[in-house]
Design a protein around this motif. Structure first.
Motif, short mmCIF file in Angstrom:
data_model
loop_
_atom_site.label_atom_id
_atom_site.label_comp_id
_atom_site.label_asym_id
_atom_site.label_seq_id
_atom_site.Cartn_x
_atom_site.Cartn_y
_atom_site.Cartn_z
N GLU A 1 40.63 22.83 -4.78
CA GLU A 1 41.61 21.80 -4.40
C GLU A 1 41.32 21.27 -3.01
OE1 GLU A 1 45.15 24.17 -4.94
OE2 GLU A 1 44.23 24.57 -6.91
N THR A 2 41.51 19.97 -2.87
CA THR A 2 41.25 19.34 -1.58
C THR A 2 42.11 19.99 -0.50
OG1 THR A 2 40.81 17.31 -2.76
CG2 THR A 2 41.14 17.11 -0.39
N PHE A 3 41.50 20.24 0.63
CA PHE A 3 42.19 20.92 1.72
C PHE A 3 42.32 19.95 2.89
CE2 PHE A 3 42.26 23.41 5.61
CZ PHE A 3 43.22 24.37 5.33
N GLY A 4 43.53 19.83 3.41
CA GLY A 4 43.77 18.97 4.57
C GLY A 4 43.64 17.51 4.18
N ASN A 5 44.07 16.64 5.07
CA ASN A 5 43.83 15.23 4.79
C ASN A 5 43.14 14.61 5.99
OD1 ASN A 5 46.06 15.57 6.32
ND2 ASN A 5 47.48 14.76 4.81
N GLY A 6 42.38 13.59 5.74
CA GLY A 6 41.63 12.99 6.83
C GLY A 6 40.22 13.53 6.88
N ASN A 7 39.73 13.79 8.07
CA ASN A 7 38.32 14.06 8.30
C ASN A 7 37.92 15.49 7.88
OD1 ASN A 7 35.85 14.60 9.41
ND2 ASN A 7 36.23 13.40 11.27
N PRO A 8 37.12 15.63 6.81
CA PRO A 8 36.75 16.97 6.34
C PRO A 8 35.97 17.76 7.39
CG PRO A 8 36.14 15.30 4.72
CD PRO A 8 36.56 14.56 5.96
N ILE A 9 35.15 17.07 8.17
CA ILE A 9 34.35 17.79 9.17
C ILE A 9 35.26 18.35 10.27
CG2 ILE A 9 32.62 17.52 11.00
CD1 ILE A 9 31.06 15.75 9.12
N ALA A 10 36.20 17.54 10.70
CA ALA A 10 37.12 18.01 11.74
C ALA A 10 37.95 19.19 11.22
CB ALA A 10 38.04 16.86 12.17
N ALA A 11 38.38 19.09 9.97
CA ALA A 11 39.19 20.18 9.41
C ALA A 11 38.36 21.45 9.24
CB ALA A 11 39.78 19.74 8.06
N ALA A 12 37.09 21.28 8.84
CA ALA A 12 36.22 22.44 8.68
C ALA A 12 35.99 23.10 10.04
CB ALA A 12 34.89 22.03 8.05
N ALA A 13 35.77 22.27 11.07
CA ALA A 13 35.53 22.81 12.41
C ALA A 13 36.76 23.59 12.89
CB ALA A 13 35.20 21.68 13.39
N ARG A 14 37.94 23.08 12.59
CA ARG A 14 39.17 23.76 13.00
C ARG A 14 39.29 25.11 12.28
NH1 ARG A 14 42.94 20.39 11.17
NH2 ARG A 14 41.88 18.68 12.22
N ALA A 15 38.98 25.11 10.99
CA ALA A 15 39.05 26.35 10.21
C ALA A 15 38.07 27.39 10.77
CB ALA A 15 38.73 26.07 8.74
N LEU A 16 36.89 26.93 11.15
CA LEU A 16 35.90 27.84 11.73
C LEU A 16 36.41 28.42 13.05
CD1 LEU A 16 32.74 25.72 10.87
CD2 LEU A 16 33.16 28.05 10.06
N LYS A 17 37.06 27.57 13.82
CA LYS A 17 37.66 28.03 15.09
C LYS A 17 38.69 29.12 14.83
CE LYS A 17 36.23 25.95 18.92
NZ LYS A 17 35.04 26.71 19.30
N ASP A 18 39.38 29.00 13.69
CA ASP A 18 40.40 29.99 13.34
C ASP A 18 39.80 31.25 12.74
OD1 ASP A 18 42.37 28.32 14.23
OD2 ASP A 18 42.80 27.46 12.25
N GLY A 19 38.47 31.31 12.69
CA GLY A 19 37.82 32.53 12.20
C GLY A 19 37.56 32.55 10.71
N LEU A 20 37.76 31.40 10.04
CA LEU A 20 37.53 31.38 8.59
C LEU A 20 36.04 31.22 8.28
CD1 LEU A 20 40.48 29.20 7.24
CD2 LEU A 20 40.38 31.65 7.71
N ILE A 21 35.71 31.51 7.06
CA ILE A 21 34.33 31.34 6.59
C ILE A 21 34.27 30.10 5.71
CG2 ILE A 21 32.52 32.36 5.15
CD1 ILE A 21 33.76 35.12 6.07
N VAL A 22 33.34 29.22 6.02
CA VAL A 22 33.24 27.96 5.28
C VAL A 22 31.86 27.88 4.62
CG1 VAL A 22 33.40 25.45 5.41
CG2 VAL A 22 34.76 26.85 6.97
N ALA A 23 31.87 27.62 3.32
CA ALA A 23 30.61 27.37 2.61
C ALA A 23 30.29 25.88 2.79
CB ALA A 23 30.75 27.71 1.13
N ILE A 24 29.08 25.60 3.24
CA ILE A 24 28.72 24.22 3.56
C ILE A 24 27.51 23.79 2.75
CG2 ILE A 24 27.91 22.69 5.41
CD1 ILE A 24 29.41 24.58 7.36
N LYS A 25 27.66 22.71 2.02
CA LYS A 25 26.52 22.20 1.26
C LYS A 25 25.62 21.42 2.21
CE LYS A 25 25.48 19.55 -2.92
NZ LYS A 25 26.10 18.72 -3.97
N GLY A 26 24.40 21.88 2.35
CA GLY A 26 23.48 21.23 3.29
C GLY A 26 22.42 20.44 2.54
N LEU A 27 21.18 20.58 3.01
CA LEU A 27 20.09 19.80 2.48
C LEU A 27 19.45 20.46 1.26
CD1 LEU A 27 18.71 17.21 3.34
CD2 LEU A 27 17.24 18.54 4.86
#
Ligand code: ZN
Ligand code: ZN
Ligand code: FE
Length: 759
Positions: free
Chosen positions: A195-221
């Motif tokens: 499910e979509t998490f947060g609204n607005g900028n996904p990168i900003a929200a991911a960065a905030r989650a990382l700051k909070d100590g969460l683990i984020v799976a990131i699709k790269g290249l």
């Protein structure tokens, strides 16, 4: 007086802005004619006055566009034509072709500037790219490399992107993945249930989650990363726990070179590697006061750093404002996830959030890993950024060859005409998921090259999955290649050596022609055959592969052997922590040769002696204790231990005297750093003696150093230092010294054997 010249250029010259660059040079020098991509590179028909042609040629031979590299430039006179302008003509895809797909390229400075420019239409656009940068190999689905044959085909370019794409003088001329926020891929941040998490900028929200100590799976290249705050011991420990990865070091992505300098010591070559278009993980000496959680690489003075290589990474790191752990998004030993659904399914127990996008990854490519060893860049894992770049070979393949590789850190190689193509790193070929990924990667590479292999090369080991794959191939000509011979041939290939050479192949294990495990071998080798002139005396390893993790078993085997069955076990701290019954059982297994195959890998000596001196009974991954033992060494130590060498027939090195001397030093309270330094010196001195014995029989041939043990910088330096006054010594560079480079050697050996050159 108008003259004509046909100029042929080979190398990485397609999909990298080469033709527009040629167009600009020609225009500036007043040259008429045309440039086109062809099967093996770029061909230019140039018409103009002789001085202008000379100037044009000189500039073609000079600095080329950043992502391009020229391997070969030849020209011939052709009749002058009455052309009045210079043009770029469509690709000529007839005939056999060399691979036309370039490797993936890190974001270029121009695109980066656009992404951070609020006035630019691509401001904060995570999929910005141009002819000089962006995804290539990982989005290609077929050949020729053109938008419809990429995963970008589902996005249709908007008017503005199309104009860039079609304008010869634009930086995005024929940039196949060209896209903008209006027409291209987009990001979404989701929970582990999708499910979509947060609204607005996904990168900003991911960065905030990382700051909070969460683990984020990131699709790269080339696949998914698992990211967390590299400065937070809690976050890193949580990632370790969830990934069931005890101590294997995590790679760390830093926002800039300056940020990297706060973490590690970086010399000129290391800086070049970090900022190169390949953007590999560079193993560096970590600074004492590096702002990193110690859990990133426990008890390890090295740290693997890399810089952002896509706009997505740049934007995320800039938002986050600190180093991030970026480790492969996989479970246990499976390949890294690369599809959105696959990631959600496999990583939902590990990641809290998922930063996804809708540009599909067609081919998985892990991050490459490099290290500067004694001033020489050595690629330890050759994958994203390097694959599928051709490796030129000195002698063209007689028939197309597929080499299946070995087992651990595996990849394959296809040899055709004068090039070899190594596949992306597959990982350890030990489970169904890896095997599937391996099969798919081979199929795809055959398709990209439009080649049907006629000769199949494989390891001599009958049980490797790669051997079983080779067995199942329909082709008739199959060549089994001994593991260490393949290592040596791979080093020969890298340096264009035809042989014979003296090959020093040191690794953990490889199947020998006598059915025992080899691992410390000195061979005199040609491509077609070899003679084994030196080796290490084997030791029975109770439990075989079990001992690779339970390294105390190796230590026990070494001391039991060194004291002829009555070792002073009570005096050795390592064995105090191990139940007596277990020790006795293992000794009985070894003595009776029950499930105790003979092993002679040099890597096993590092494991065993390291266990003994460092008091470490187990490794959480293969080679962990060997690495710790390597890194423990005092590089200024000058002493060495005794050893014996049996010279009759096959020269056999006996390290029992070393084991006894190590125990004496240990009992005397000598520092581990001193003992390790002396151990390294001893292996180097013994190696020189083995090489001299080979030279006495076969002549003073060039020496190649190969096998996983040559990832050990100190060992490599010591051996090179001792051999160089007497021999011409070659080490690996772009081809990994470990099993990740072995398929290249197999391909060359199989070609030579299939020609009937063997004895
Ligand atoms: Zn660019
Ligand atoms: Zn667009
Ligand atoms: Fe090996």
């Amino acid at each position: 007086m108008i003259e004509g010249r046909r100029i042929q250029i080979r190398g990485t010259v397609q999909g990298v802005g080469f033709r527009p660059w040629v167009f600009r040079l020609a225009t500036e020098e007043g040259i008429a004619g045309r440039v086109r991509n062809d099967t093996s590179g770029v061909t230019i028909d140039a018409f103009g006055a002789s001085p202008a042609l000379d100037a044009f040629l000189a500039r073609l031979g000079g600095p080329v566009p950043p992502a391009a590299s020229v391997r070969d430039l030849t020209f011939e006179e052709i009749p002058a034509e009455d052309a009045d302008r210079f043009s770029i003509v469509e690709s000529d895809s007839a005939g056999e072709r060399a691979i036309s797909i370039p490797p993936d390229l890190a974001t270029c400075p121009e695109c980066l500037a656009e992404v951070f420019d609020p006035a630019n239409p691509r401001f904060q656009y995570a999929f910005t790219n141009c002819t000089h940068c962006g995804p290539r190999f990982t989005i290609a689905t077929g050949v020729p490399y053109d938008r419809p044959a990429t995963t970008m085909t589902r996005f249709s370019m908007c008017g503005s992107c199309r104009r860039e794409y079609e304008s010869v003088l634009d930086r995005r001329f024929h940039a196949q993945p060209n896209a903008c926020p209006a027409c291209g891929p987009s990001l979404v941040l989701t929970t582990s249930s999708g499910e979509t998490f947060g609204n607005g900028n996904p990168i900003a929200a991911a960065a905030r989650a990382l700051k909070d100590g969460l683990i984020v799976a990131i699709k790269g290249l080339g696949g998914f990363h698992l990211a967390c705050d590299a400065g937070s011991p809690v976050a890193v420990a949580r990632l370790r726990r969830r990934k069931h990865r005890d101590e294997k070091p995590f790679a760390v992505m830093v926002e800039s070179l300056q940020a990297a300098r706060r973490i590690a010591r970086i010399d000129g070559e290391e800086e070049r590697l970090l900022t190169s278009v390949e953007a590999p993980i560079v193993l560096l000496q970590r600074l004492e006061d590096a702002p990193l959680a110690p859990e990133i690489a426990p008890a390890n003075p090295l740290v693997g750093l890399f810089l952002p290589y896509t706009p997505l990474h740049h934007l995320l790191l800039a938002r986050f404002g600190g180093p991030l752990v970026m480790t492969s998004g996989n479970v246990s030993d499976e390949p890294m996830a690369c599809g959105n659904d696959e990631a959600l399914e496999k990583l939902h127990d590990i990641a809290d959030l998922f930063l996804l996008h809708d540009r599909e990854i067609a081919t998985r490519a892990d991050d490459s890993v490099v290290r500067v060893i004694g001033g020489r860049t050595t690629v330890l894992r050759r994958s994203r950024g390097y694959v599928p770049r051709a490796v030129p070979v000195a002698r063209a393949f007689d028939r197309p060859v597929l080499a299946c590789g070995a087992q651990l850190k595996n990849t394959f190689c296809i040899g055709v005409r004068d090039s070899a193509y190594l596949g992306a790193h597959i990982g350890d070929l030990e489970n169904l998921a890896s095997y599937r990924s391996y099969e798919e990667a081979i199929d795809r590479m055959e398709k990209f090259l439009s080649v049907h292999p006629e000769v199949i090369a494989h390891d001599l080991h009958p049980d490797y999955l790669s051997t079983l794959y080779a067995d199942a191939r329909p082709e008739e000509t199959k060549v089994a290649v001994q593991h260490h011979h393949a290592h040596v041939a791979s080093a020969m290939a890298e340096h264009g050596l035809e042989g014979p050479v003296i090959g020093v192949a040191y690794d953990g294990t490889g199947y020998g022609t006598d059915g025992t495990a080899w691992g410390g071998e000195v061979l005199v080798a040609r491509l077609a055959d070899f003679q084994r002139l030196g080796t290490f005396r084997p030791i029975p390893l109770a439990g075989g592969d079990v001992a690779i993790r339970q390294v105390w078993r190796i230590a026990l085997a070494l001391v039991d052997d060194a004291f002829s069955g009555s070792p002073p076990l009570d005096e050795i701290p390592l064995f105090r922590g191990i139940p007596k019954t277990e020790v006795e059982l293992v000794r009985r297994m070894a003595a009776g040769r029950i499930a105790a195959p003979l092993a002679r890998g040099v890597g096993r000596y590092f494991d065993g002696i390291g266990a003994l001196v460092l008091g470490r009974d187990a490794a959480t991954y293969e080679g962990q204790v060997a690495l710790a033992w390597n890194l423990a060494a005092d590089p200024d130590e000058g002493g060495a231990y005794p050893y014996e060498l049996e010279r009759n027939g096959l020269a056999t090195l006996d390290l029992a005297p070393l084991v006894r001397a190590v125990l004496t030093d240990l009992a005397d309270g000598r520092a581990a750093s001193t003992i390790s330094g002396r151990f390294h010196n001893t292996i180097a001195l013994a190696t020189r003696e083995l090489v001299r014995i080979a030279a006495a029989k076969a002549g003073r041939l060039p020496v190649v150093l190969t096998g996983g043990c040559f990832q050990n910088a100190l060992l490599a330096k010591r051996i090179v230092g001792l051999l160089e006054p007497e021999f011409r010594v070659y080490r690996h560079g772009e081809i990994p010294p470990g099993d990740g480079g072995i398929a290249l050697g197999q391909a060359l050996v199989a070609d030579a054997v299939a020609r009937g050159e063997g004895r």
